[in-house]
Design a protein around this motif. Structure first.
Motif, PDB file in Angstrom:
ATOM      1  N   ARG A  38       4.216 -15.688  15.981  1.00  0.00           N
ATOM      2  CA  ARG A  38       4.183 -14.453  15.184  1.00  0.00           C
ATOM      3  C   ARG A  38       2.887 -14.375  14.390  1.00  0.00           C
ATOM      4  N   GLN A  39       2.428 -13.144  14.154  1.00  0.00           N
ATOM      5  CA  GLN A  39       1.313 -12.960  13.229  1.00  0.00           C
ATOM      6  C   GLN A  39       1.856 -12.321  11.955  1.00  0.00           C
ATOM      7  N   TYR A  40       1.696 -13.017  10.829  1.00  0.00           N
ATOM      8  CA  TYR A  40       2.189 -12.524   9.547  1.00  0.00           C
ATOM      9  C   TYR A  40       0.987 -12.226   8.648  1.00  0.00           C
ATOM     10  N   GLU A  41       1.181 -11.293   7.734  1.00  0.00           N
ATOM     11  CA  GLU A  41       0.176 -11.070   6.688  1.00  0.00           C
ATOM     12  C   GLU A  41       0.782 -11.457   5.348  1.00  0.00           C
ATOM     13  N   ARG A  42      -0.049 -11.937   4.465  1.00  0.00           N
ATOM     14  CA  ARG A  42       0.437 -12.217   3.116  1.00  0.00           C
ATOM     15  C   ARG A  42      -0.667 -11.941   2.098  1.00  0.00           C
ATOM     16  N   LEU A  43      -0.235 -11.689   0.885  1.00  0.00           N
ATOM     17  CA  LEU A  43      -1.157 -11.482  -0.216  1.00  0.00           C
ATOM     18  C   LEU A  43      -1.355 -12.820  -0.907  1.00  0.00           C
TER      19      LEU A  43
ATOM     20  N   LEU B 179      -1.889 -14.857   9.064  1.00  0.00           N
ATOM     21  CA  LEU B 179      -1.451 -16.191   9.511  1.00  0.00           C
ATOM     22  C   LEU B 179      -0.944 -16.098  10.945  1.00  0.00           C
TER      23      LEU B 179
ATOM     24  N   LEU C 241       1.409 -17.940  13.313  1.00  0.00           N
ATOM     25  CA  LEU C 241       2.470 -18.923  13.108  1.00  0.00           C
ATOM     26  C   LEU C 241       3.188 -19.259  14.403  1.00  0.00           C
TER      27      LEU C 241
ATOM     28  N   ILE D 149       0.979 -23.390  11.137  1.00  0.00           N
ATOM     29  CA  ILE D 149      -0.033 -22.338  10.961  1.00  0.00           C
ATOM     30  C   ILE D 149      -1.189 -22.663  11.897  1.00  0.00           C
TER      31      ILE D 149
ATOM     32  N   ALA E  31       8.221 -13.907   0.939  1.00  0.00           N
ATOM     33  CA  ALA E  31       7.932 -13.637   2.346  1.00  0.00           C
ATOM     34  C   ALA E  31       6.484 -13.173   2.535  1.00  0.00           C
ATOM     35  N   TYR E  32       5.922 -12.485   1.540  1.00  0.00           N
ATOM     36  CA  TYR E  32       4.562 -11.959   1.757  1.00  0.00           C
ATOM     37  C   TYR E  32       3.647 -12.051   0.536  1.00  0.00           C
TER      38      TYR E  32
END
Lengths: 190, 190
Positions: free
Chosen positions: B35-40, B25, B27, B8, B118-119
Protein backbone atom coordinates in the motif's frame (compact mmCIF):
# COMPACT_ATOMS: atom_id res chain seq x y z
CA UNK A 1 -18.39 34.47 21.87
CA UNK A 2 -18.86 38.21 21.69
CA UNK A 3 -15.54 38.62 19.95
CA UNK A 4 -15.46 39.84 16.35
CA UNK A 5 -14.27 37.12 13.99
CA UNK A 6 -10.97 37.67 12.19
CA UNK A 7 -11.39 38.61 8.54
CA UNK A 8 -9.92 36.24 5.94
CA UNK A 9 -8.38 38.56 3.35
CA UNK A 10 -6.91 35.84 1.21
CA UNK A 11 -7.09 32.07 1.08
CA UNK A 12 -4.95 29.94 -1.23
CA UNK A 13 -4.08 26.28 -1.70
CA UNK A 14 -0.29 26.13 -1.30
CA UNK A 15 0.22 22.35 -1.50
CA UNK A 16 -1.93 19.43 -2.52
CA UNK A 17 -1.35 15.66 -2.56
CA UNK A 18 -3.62 12.68 -3.10
CA UNK A 19 -4.81 12.85 0.50
CA UNK A 20 -4.03 16.33 1.85
CA UNK A 21 -4.64 19.95 0.89
CA UNK A 22 -2.78 22.73 2.68
CA UNK A 23 -4.24 26.25 2.65
CA UNK A 24 -2.70 29.56 3.52
CA UNK A 25 -4.94 32.18 5.18
CA UNK A 26 -4.22 35.90 5.42
CA UNK A 27 -6.03 36.99 8.56
CA UNK A 28 -6.83 40.31 10.15
CA UNK A 29 -7.77 40.12 13.82
CA UNK A 30 -10.17 42.65 15.35
CA UNK A 31 -7.12 44.09 17.13
CA UNK A 32 -5.81 45.09 13.69
CA UNK A 33 -3.06 42.48 13.90
CA UNK A 34 -2.29 40.75 10.57
CA UNK A 35 -1.18 37.12 10.50
CA UNK A 36 -0.55 34.45 7.93
CA UNK A 37 -1.79 31.03 9.09
CA UNK A 38 -1.63 27.62 7.45
CA UNK A 39 -4.21 24.92 7.87
CA UNK A 40 -4.90 21.45 6.59
CA UNK A 41 -8.21 21.42 4.73
CA UNK A 42 -10.67 18.53 4.91
CA UNK A 43 -10.27 15.95 2.19
CA UNK A 44 -13.70 15.53 0.67
CA UNK A 45 -16.78 17.27 1.97
CA UNK A 46 -18.74 14.59 3.77
CA UNK A 47 -16.97 14.22 7.10
CA UNK A 48 -16.12 11.11 9.05
CA UNK A 49 -17.49 8.90 11.82
CA UNK A 50 -16.06 7.25 14.91
CA UNK A 51 -18.16 4.36 16.22
CA UNK A 52 -18.55 3.25 19.85
CA UNK A 53 -19.95 -0.29 19.39
CA UNK A 54 -21.46 -1.74 22.57
CA UNK A 55 -21.65 -5.53 22.54
CA UNK A 56 -23.48 -5.32 25.85
CA UNK A 57 -24.00 -2.57 28.40
CA UNK A 58 -20.34 -2.55 29.49
CA UNK A 59 -18.42 -4.20 26.63
CA UNK A 60 -17.11 -1.99 23.83
CA UNK A 61 -15.51 -3.43 20.70
CA UNK A 62 -12.09 -2.00 19.88
CA UNK A 63 -10.02 -2.53 16.74
CA UNK A 64 -6.30 -3.19 16.60
CA UNK A 65 -5.09 -1.49 13.42
CA UNK A 66 -1.83 -0.29 11.93
CA UNK A 67 -1.48 3.51 12.22
CA UNK A 68 0.94 4.93 9.65
CA UNK A 69 1.18 8.35 11.36
CA UNK A 70 2.87 6.75 14.38
CA UNK A 71 4.09 3.59 12.55
CA UNK A 72 2.69 1.28 15.22
CA UNK A 73 -0.45 -0.73 15.96
CA UNK A 74 -3.15 1.17 17.86
CA UNK A 75 -6.17 -0.01 19.79
CA UNK A 76 -9.02 2.33 19.02
CA UNK A 77 -12.59 2.61 17.82
CA UNK A 78 -13.81 1.72 14.31
CA UNK A 79 -13.91 4.77 12.06
CA UNK A 80 -13.93 6.00 8.51
CA UNK A 81 -15.15 8.54 6.02
CA UNK A 82 -18.78 9.14 5.21
CA UNK A 83 -19.35 8.07 1.58
CA UNK A 84 -21.37 10.10 -0.90
CA UNK A 85 -25.09 9.50 -0.35
CA UNK A 86 -24.66 8.23 3.22
CA UNK A 87 -25.64 10.03 6.39
CA UNK A 88 -23.42 9.68 9.45
CA UNK A 89 -25.47 6.82 10.94
CA UNK A 90 -25.34 4.82 7.68
CA UNK A 91 -21.59 5.37 7.50
CA UNK A 92 -21.14 4.29 11.12
CA UNK A 93 -23.07 1.07 10.51
CA UNK A 94 -21.10 0.29 7.33
CA UNK A 95 -17.72 0.92 9.00
CA UNK A 96 -18.80 -1.23 11.93
CA UNK A 97 -19.65 -4.11 9.56
CA UNK A 98 -16.39 -3.69 7.63
CA UNK A 99 -14.05 -3.30 10.58
CA UNK A 100 -15.68 -5.24 13.43
CA UNK A 101 -18.03 -7.66 11.69
CA UNK A 102 -21.17 -6.35 13.38
CA UNK A 103 -24.18 -4.33 12.38
CA UNK A 104 -26.19 -2.19 14.83
CA UNK A 105 -29.95 -1.85 15.19
CA UNK A 106 -29.60 1.33 17.29
CA UNK A 107 -27.33 4.23 16.34
CA UNK A 108 -27.13 7.53 18.18
CA UNK A 109 -25.01 10.62 17.44
CA UNK A 110 -23.26 11.56 20.69
CA UNK A 111 -21.10 14.53 19.71
CA UNK A 112 -18.99 15.96 16.90
CA UNK A 113 -15.35 16.58 17.77
CA UNK A 114 -12.43 18.30 16.11
CA UNK A 115 -8.82 17.13 16.31
CA UNK A 116 -6.72 20.29 16.35
CA UNK A 117 -9.04 23.14 15.39
CA UNK A 118 -6.16 25.63 15.24
CA UNK A 119 -4.77 24.04 12.08
CA UNK A 120 -7.03 21.18 10.96
CA UNK A 121 -10.44 21.54 9.37
CA UNK A 122 -11.24 17.90 10.19
CA UNK A 123 -14.13 16.94 12.43
CA UNK A 124 -15.57 13.51 13.23
CA UNK A 125 -19.03 12.43 14.41
CA UNK A 126 -19.04 10.09 17.41
CA UNK A 127 -21.79 7.49 16.99
CA UNK A 128 -22.93 5.13 19.75
CA UNK A 129 -23.90 1.74 18.23
CA UNK A 130 -26.05 -0.70 20.23
CA UNK A 131 -28.13 -3.80 19.72
CA UNK A 132 -25.42 -5.45 17.62
CA UNK A 133 -25.76 -8.51 15.38
CA UNK A 134 -23.03 -10.32 13.42
CA UNK A 135 -22.67 -9.05 9.85
CA UNK A 136 -19.43 -8.74 7.94
CA UNK A 137 -18.87 -6.44 4.97
CA UNK A 138 -15.63 -6.40 2.97
CA UNK A 139 -13.65 -3.20 3.61
CA UNK A 140 -10.56 -1.73 1.99
CA UNK A 141 -8.17 -2.65 4.81
CA UNK A 142 -4.81 -4.12 3.80
CA UNK A 143 -5.12 -6.90 6.40
CA UNK A 144 -7.75 -8.44 8.66
CA UNK A 145 -8.40 -6.22 11.68
CA UNK A 146 -8.31 -7.69 15.13
CA UNK A 147 -11.43 -7.04 17.22
CA UNK A 148 -10.77 -6.61 20.94
CA UNK A 149 -13.67 -6.50 23.44
CA UNK A 150 -12.92 -4.10 26.30
CA UNK A 151 -14.75 -3.17 29.47
CA UNK A 152 -16.02 0.40 29.26
CA UNK A 153 -15.46 0.76 33.00
CA UNK A 154 -11.72 0.10 32.39
CA UNK A 155 -10.77 3.09 30.26
CA UNK A 156 -7.82 3.84 32.50
CA UNK A 157 -6.42 0.34 32.08
CA UNK A 158 -6.67 0.83 28.32
CA UNK A 159 -4.55 3.97 28.59
CA UNK A 160 -1.92 2.37 30.78
CA UNK A 161 -1.75 -0.55 28.31
CA UNK A 162 0.14 1.87 26.07
CA UNK A 163 -1.78 0.67 23.03
CA UNK A 164 -4.41 3.43 22.87
CA UNK A 165 -3.17 6.98 22.37
CA UNK A 166 -5.87 8.47 20.18
CA UNK A 167 -7.51 11.46 21.89
CA UNK A 168 -10.74 11.16 19.93
CA UNK A 169 -11.15 7.48 20.87
CA UNK A 170 -10.45 8.34 24.52
CA UNK A 171 -12.93 11.23 24.44
CA UNK A 172 -15.54 9.03 22.73
CA UNK A 173 -15.19 6.27 25.35
CA UNK A 174 -15.66 8.75 28.21
CA UNK A 175 -18.63 10.36 26.44
CA UNK A 176 -20.26 6.98 25.83
CA UNK A 177 -19.65 5.88 29.42
CA UNK A 178 -21.24 9.10 30.70
CA UNK A 179 -24.19 8.78 28.32
CA UNK A 180 -24.86 5.17 29.34
CA UNK A 181 -24.39 5.94 33.05
CA UNK A 182 -26.99 8.70 32.84
CA UNK A 183 -29.43 6.43 31.06
CA UNK A 184 -28.98 3.61 33.58
CA UNK A 185 -27.62 5.34 36.66
CA UNK A 186 -26.31 2.39 38.63
CA UNK A 187 -25.11 -0.21 36.15
CA UNK A 188 -21.55 1.13 35.71
CA UNK A 189 -21.14 2.37 39.26
CA UNK A 190 -21.08 -0.97 41.04
CA UNK B 1 0.48 -6.66 19.67
CA UNK B 2 1.80 -9.94 18.35
CA UNK B 3 1.32 -8.76 14.80
CA UNK B 4 4.35 -8.24 12.59
CA UNK B 5 4.87 -4.56 11.78
CA UNK B 6 4.48 -3.49 8.16
CA UNK B 7 7.81 -2.83 6.44
CA UNK B 8 8.41 0.70 5.15
CA UNK B 9 10.08 0.17 1.75
CA UNK B 10 10.26 3.80 0.83
CA UNK B 11 9.58 7.10 2.56
CA UNK B 12 9.65 10.46 0.77
CA UNK B 13 8.66 14.06 1.47
CA UNK B 14 6.12 14.90 -1.23
CA UNK B 15 5.08 18.39 -0.08
CA UNK B 16 6.45 20.88 2.42
CA UNK B 17 5.26 24.29 3.58
CA UNK B 18 6.31 26.60 6.41
CA UNK B 19 4.21 24.61 8.89
CA UNK B 20 3.54 21.18 7.37
CA UNK B 21 5.48 18.30 5.83
CA UNK B 22 3.66 15.54 3.98
CA UNK B 23 5.35 12.17 3.57
CA UNK B 24 4.55 9.26 1.33
CA UNK B 25 5.18 5.74 2.68
CA UNK B 26 5.43 2.56 0.61
CA UNK B 27 4.29 -0.17 2.97
CA UNK B 28 4.28 -3.93 2.87
CA UNK B 29 1.93 -5.59 5.34
CA UNK B 30 2.71 -9.01 6.80
CA UNK B 31 -0.13 -10.34 4.59
CA UNK B 32 2.06 -9.41 1.60
CA UNK B 33 -0.32 -6.57 0.68
CA UNK B 34 1.44 -3.46 -0.66
CA UNK B 35 0.00 0.00 0.00
CA UNK B 36 1.01 3.61 -0.48
CA UNK B 37 0.01 5.77 2.49
CA UNK B 38 0.42 9.48 3.09
CA UNK B 39 0.96 11.04 6.47
CA UNK B 40 1.55 14.45 7.96
CA UNK B 41 4.91 14.54 9.70
CA UNK B 42 5.49 16.41 12.94
CA UNK B 43 6.79 19.93 12.53
CA UNK B 44 9.87 20.16 14.70
CA UNK B 45 11.05 17.36 16.92
CA UNK B 46 10.18 18.45 20.44
CA UNK B 47 6.48 17.72 20.72
CA UNK B 48 3.73 19.78 22.31
CA UNK B 49 1.86 20.17 25.57
CA UNK B 50 -1.78 20.61 26.58
CA UNK B 51 -2.24 22.06 30.06
CA UNK B 52 -5.11 21.35 32.49
CA UNK B 53 -4.75 24.30 34.92
CA UNK B 54 -6.69 23.82 38.17
CA UNK B 55 -7.45 27.09 39.95
CA UNK B 56 -8.91 25.03 42.78
CA UNK B 57 -9.95 21.40 43.12
CA UNK B 58 -12.92 21.76 40.75
CA UNK B 59 -12.19 24.90 38.68
CA UNK B 60 -10.26 24.51 35.45
CA UNK B 61 -9.10 27.50 33.41
CA UNK B 62 -10.11 27.41 29.76
CA UNK B 63 -8.99 29.71 26.96
CA UNK B 64 -11.21 31.23 24.27
CA UNK B 65 -9.05 31.42 21.15
CA UNK B 66 -9.49 31.78 17.42
CA UNK B 67 -9.04 28.43 15.63
CA UNK B 68 -8.11 28.88 11.97
CA UNK B 69 -8.79 25.22 11.07
CA UNK B 70 -12.49 25.68 11.80
CA UNK B 71 -12.53 29.51 11.40
CA UNK B 72 -14.32 30.04 14.71
CA UNK B 73 -13.53 30.72 18.36
CA UNK B 74 -13.01 27.63 20.49
CA UNK B 75 -13.03 27.10 24.24
CA UNK B 76 -10.21 24.74 25.10
CA UNK B 77 -7.14 24.18 27.20
CA UNK B 78 -3.90 26.20 26.95
CA UNK B 79 -1.38 24.49 24.68
CA UNK B 80 1.70 24.98 22.57
CA UNK B 81 4.93 23.55 21.29
CA UNK B 82 7.83 22.55 23.49
CA UNK B 83 10.72 24.92 22.76
CA UNK B 84 14.31 23.76 22.32
CA UNK B 85 15.91 23.19 25.72
CA UNK B 86 12.59 22.83 27.55
CA UNK B 87 11.10 19.64 28.96
CA UNK B 88 7.35 19.13 28.77
CA UNK B 89 6.71 20.51 32.29
CA UNK B 90 8.71 23.69 31.58
CA UNK B 91 6.79 24.17 28.34
CA UNK B 92 3.45 23.64 30.10
CA UNK B 93 4.30 26.25 32.73
CA UNK B 94 5.45 28.77 30.10
CA UNK B 95 2.33 28.27 27.94
CA UNK B 96 0.17 28.64 31.05
CA UNK B 97 1.85 31.97 31.90
CA UNK B 98 1.54 33.21 28.31
CA UNK B 99 -2.03 32.13 27.64
CA UNK B 100 -3.75 32.20 31.04
CA UNK B 101 -1.58 34.52 33.15
CA UNK B 102 -0.79 31.90 35.79
CA UNK B 103 2.22 29.87 36.80
CA UNK B 104 1.99 26.49 38.54
CA UNK B 105 3.97 25.14 41.49
CA UNK B 106 2.89 21.55 40.77
CA UNK B 107 2.98 19.97 37.31
CA UNK B 108 2.21 16.35 36.54
CA UNK B 109 2.27 14.47 33.22
CA UNK B 110 -1.08 12.66 32.91
CA UNK B 111 -0.85 11.00 29.49
CA UNK B 112 0.43 11.47 25.96
CA UNK B 113 -2.23 11.39 23.26
CA UNK B 114 -2.24 11.32 19.48
CA UNK B 115 -4.77 13.08 17.26
CA UNK B 116 -5.31 10.81 14.26
CA UNK B 117 -2.54 8.21 14.40
CA UNK B 118 -3.50 6.77 11.02
CA UNK B 119 -2.23 9.86 9.19
CA UNK B 120 -0.72 12.32 11.71
CA UNK B 121 2.60 11.88 13.47
CA UNK B 122 1.59 14.51 16.05
CA UNK B 123 1.29 13.70 19.73
CA UNK B 124 0.72 16.00 22.70
CA UNK B 125 1.57 15.61 26.39
CA UNK B 126 -1.31 16.34 28.78
CA UNK B 127 0.00 18.14 31.87
CA UNK B 128 -2.03 18.74 35.03
CA UNK B 129 -1.08 22.10 36.57
CA UNK B 130 -1.94 22.86 40.21
CA UNK B 131 -1.07 25.29 42.97
CA UNK B 132 -1.40 28.26 40.60
CA UNK B 133 -0.17 31.83 41.20
CA UNK B 134 -0.63 34.90 38.97
CA UNK B 135 2.21 35.43 36.53
CA UNK B 136 1.89 36.76 33.01
CA UNK B 137 4.42 36.19 30.23
CA UNK B 138 4.11 37.78 26.79
CA UNK B 139 3.20 35.19 24.14
CA UNK B 140 3.00 35.33 20.37
CA UNK B 141 -0.81 35.45 20.20
CA UNK B 142 -2.33 37.96 17.75
CA UNK B 143 -4.82 39.16 20.38
CA UNK B 144 -5.39 38.92 24.12
CA UNK B 145 -6.85 35.51 25.01
CA UNK B 146 -9.95 35.31 27.14
CA UNK B 147 -9.60 33.11 30.23
CA UNK B 148 -12.80 31.28 31.21
CA UNK B 149 -13.00 29.40 34.54
CA UNK B 150 -15.12 26.25 34.22
CA UNK B 151 -16.30 23.64 36.68
CA UNK B 152 -14.57 20.32 36.00
CA UNK B 153 -17.74 18.52 37.10
CA UNK B 154 -19.58 20.23 34.22
CA UNK B 155 -17.78 18.78 31.21
CA UNK B 156 -21.07 17.84 29.59
CA UNK B 157 -22.38 21.41 29.84
CA UNK B 158 -19.19 22.53 28.12
CA UNK B 159 -19.89 20.19 25.22
CA UNK B 160 -23.51 21.25 24.86
CA UNK B 161 -22.37 24.90 24.88
CA UNK B 162 -21.15 24.20 21.33
CA UNK B 163 -17.94 26.12 22.00
CA UNK B 164 -15.65 23.18 22.75
CA UNK B 165 -15.16 20.59 20.02
CA UNK B 166 -11.53 19.62 20.48
CA UNK B 167 -11.21 15.90 21.23
CA UNK B 168 -7.87 16.25 23.00
CA UNK B 169 -9.22 18.95 25.35
CA UNK B 170 -12.27 16.79 26.08
CA UNK B 171 -10.09 13.72 26.71
CA UNK B 172 -7.75 15.77 28.92
CA UNK B 173 -10.63 17.10 31.04
CA UNK B 174 -12.01 13.60 31.63
CA UNK B 175 -8.52 12.28 32.44
CA UNK B 176 -7.89 15.11 34.90
CA UNK B 177 -11.29 14.64 36.53
CA UNK B 178 -10.61 10.91 36.96
CA UNK B 179 -7.11 11.53 38.29
CA UNK B 180 -8.36 14.06 40.85
CA UNK B 181 -11.32 11.90 41.83
CA UNK B 182 -9.01 8.99 42.56
CA UNK B 183 -6.71 11.16 44.62
CA UNK B 184 -9.56 12.59 46.67
CA UNK B 185 -12.35 10.05 46.26
CA UNK B 186 -15.33 12.06 47.42
CA UNK B 187 -14.71 15.67 46.49
CA UNK B 188 -16.12 15.54 42.92
CA UNK B 189 -18.82 12.98 43.67
CA UNK B 190 -21.04 15.09 45.91
Amino acid sequence: MSRKMPIIHNRAVIAETRQFRIESLELEFSSGELRQYERLAKSGTSGAVLVVPMLDHNTVLLIREYAAGLHRYELGLPKGKIDAGEDNLDAANRELKEEAGYGARRLHHLHTVSLAPAYLEHTIDIILAEDLYPEKLAGDEPEELEVVPWSLSQIERLLTSGECSEARSIAALYLAAEHLRKRQPTSLDQ
